[in-house]
Design an enzyme around this catalytic site. Structure first.
Site, PDB file in Angstrom:
ATOM      1  N   THR A  48      68.036  24.878 128.424  1.00  0.00           N
ATOM      2  CA  THR A  48      68.277  23.611 127.749  1.00  0.00           C
ATOM      3  C   THR A  48      66.983  22.795 127.807  1.00  0.00           C
ATOM      4  OG1 THR A  48      69.109  22.550 129.761  1.00  0.00           O
ATOM      5  CG2 THR A  48      70.743  23.628 128.364  1.00  0.00           C
TER       6      THR A  48
ATOM      7  N   VAL B 247      55.480  26.924 133.704  1.00  0.00           N
ATOM      8  CA  VAL B 247      54.055  26.565 133.649  1.00  0.00           C
ATOM      9  C   VAL B 247      53.334  27.597 132.776  1.00  0.00           C
ATOM     10  CG1 VAL B 247      51.947  26.145 134.980  1.00  0.00           C
ATOM     11  CG2 VAL B 247      54.177  25.580 135.975  1.00  0.00           C
TER      12      VAL B 247
ATOM     13  N   GLY C 167      55.880  22.509 116.735  1.00  0.00           N
ATOM     14  CA  GLY C 167      56.840  22.794 117.802  1.00  0.00           C
ATOM     15  C   GLY C 167      56.249  22.837 119.205  1.00  0.00           C
TER      16      GLY C 167
ATOM     17  N   GLU D  11      57.119  18.086 123.318  1.00  0.00           N
ATOM     18  CA  GLU D  11      58.443  17.902 123.913  1.00  0.00           C
ATOM     19  C   GLU D  11      59.287  17.057 122.961  1.00  0.00           C
ATOM     20  OE1 GLU D  11      59.377  19.124 127.220  1.00  0.00           O
ATOM     21  OE2 GLU D  11      57.580  20.218 126.692  1.00  0.00           O
TER      22      GLU D  11
ATOM     23  N   LYS E 108      54.374  19.904 135.869  1.00  0.00           N
ATOM     24  CA  LYS E 108      53.859  21.259 136.101  1.00  0.00           C
ATOM     25  C   LYS E 108      53.083  21.308 137.420  1.00  0.00           C
ATOM     26  CE  LYS E 108      54.047  22.464 131.233  1.00  0.00           C
ATOM     27  NZ  LYS E 108      53.406  22.291 129.921  1.00  0.00           N
TER      28      LYS E 108
HETATM   29  N1  HSE Z   1      55.213  20.322 125.363  1.00  0.00           N
HETATM   30  C1  HSE Z   1      54.644  21.329 126.199  1.00  0.00           C
HETATM   31  C2  HSE Z   1      53.164  21.455 125.830  1.00  0.00           C
HETATM   32  C3  HSE Z   1      55.374  22.638 125.983  1.00  0.00           C
HETATM   33  O1  HSE Z   1      52.734  20.865 124.850  1.00  0.00           O
HETATM   34  O2  HSE Z   1      52.433  22.114 126.563  1.00  0.00           O
HETATM   35  C4  HSE Z   1      55.345  23.581 127.121  1.00  0.00           C
HETATM   36  O3  HSE Z   1      55.708  23.029 128.359  1.00  0.00           O
END
Ligand code: HSE
Length: 346
Positions: A101, A157, A211, A214, A229
């Site tokens: 999710t 990560v 994509g 977040e 992270k």
């Molecule tokens: N939104 C995150 C990024 C995706 O841009 O690295 C992976 O955690």
């Protein structure tokens, strides 16, 4: 005996795993002696399916393509529909729950309760969800130990690029003194585009379209995602914890096109650098933009790419570069954890 999976959340990442399982089914069986069946999928928007003998994954993807949901799946008398996530975790009889999710940076929910429920019922958890691991690593590990289950989270990560298992296995025997990296693809993509002359908002829009970002891109551009992270790396690499507020955080919003141009004239390039250092007085962590010299290996990481350097006492500086997001890349992180679960090692 096939290894039974239940997919909790059926967004891009879990769909990536299904695509990989379809593509690699024969290779997994012939080359690795592994068979995975998906017995349940549940998603608050796309719907829910359960079949104890395994779902037909081609039919699942066909249904998704034709209707955007699981509603067109050809049901048999063994198919159950309509279960929510907790009923699915409780009733599905899976060996492993795939928790995919969305990441909630505030309280880790609903992923955290999904992980708790799965572990309490003795099921393994494989997840790409950063929230539960960053916020409740110790609790989840002890729940897993108490119930004879495991929780693996390589994809939290740098998605499918090996980071956590690399530190735990391949670099074993080193003292890792420091990790330093570009851990957020969206902010690196934006900085790279700004370096080419694009405006911040246009670059962010493009990252969202592609994509990488977040659900709330604040997490990316203000450094929260990288902070999360680092918390996961503190556990996985250093075996310790660091609170989020102990990690100094500055995002990339305040970087101006003028600063980027000025850095360029000085032979430097802005990157959002996340680092964590094991010092005599405890863990020190930070997320902040830095204008790196061109001979810094991290200055050459462009676009949505990620990289991390491990400062090791024996093997020296080891840097890994690879994607930090993406449908197949993150789906692969789920696969590699599942394969390692089946092999019962790491
Ligand atoms: N939104 C995150 C990024 C995706 O841009 O690295 C992976 O955690």
């Amino acid at each position: 005996m096939p290894h039974k999976l239940a997919l909790i959340g059926f967004g891009t990442v879990a769909q990536g795993l299904v695509e990989i399982l379809l593509r690699k089914e024969q290779e997994l069986r012939d080359r690795h002696g592994m068979e995975f069946v998906v017995v349940a999928i549940t998603d608050p928007i796309k719907g829910s399916l359960y079949d104890p003998s395994g779902l037909d994954l081609s039919a699942v993807m066909n249904s998704l393509e034709s209707s955007g949901s699981l509603g067109q799946y050809p049901k048999s008398q063994d198919t159950t529909t309509g279960w929510d996530s907790f009923l699915t975790i409780d009733q599905c009889g899976a060996d492993t729950v795939i928790e995919a999710t969305y990441t909630n940076v505030v309280d880790g929910q609903p992923g955290l309760d999904h992980c708790r429920a799965a572990l309490r019922s003795g099921k393994n958890v494989v997840t790409t969800n950063k929230g539960p691991i960053a916020l409740a690593f110790d609790e989840l590990q002890s729940l897993a130990a108490r119930h004879g289950a495991r929780i693996l989270f390589e994809g939290t990560v740098m998605s499918g690029t090996p980071v956590l298992r690399l530190a735990a296995t391949t670099l074993v025997g080193n003292e890792i003194r420091k990790v330093r990296g570009i851990l957020n693809g969206t902010s690196n993509f934006i900085l790279s585009k700004m370096d080419e002359g694009m405006a911040f908002d246009d670059a962010l829009g493009e990252a969202q379209r592609l994509g990488y970002a977040e659900a709330d891109p604040t997490a990316d551009v203000d450094g929260y995602d990288a902070q999360y992270k680092l918390q996961i790396l503190a556990h996985a690499v250093f075996g310790t914890r660091i609170a989020r507020e102990e990690i100094a955080r500055t995002g990339i919003r305040q970087i101006t096109p003028q600063q980027i141009a000025q850095a360029k004239t000085e032979g430097r390039r802005y990157k959002l650098i996340a680092q964590l250092e094991n010092t005599a007085s405890g863990m020190r962590g930070s997320v902040a933009p830095e204008a790196l010299a061109m001979d810094d290996p991290l200055s050459a990481i462009h676009g949505a790419m990620n990289a991390i350097s491990f400062d090791c006492d024996l093997s020296g500086d080891v840097t890994v570069v690879g994607p930090g997001a993406g449908r197949l890349e993150t789906g692969y992180a789920l696969l590699v954890d599942c394969m390692n679960l089946v092999r019962h090692n790491v």
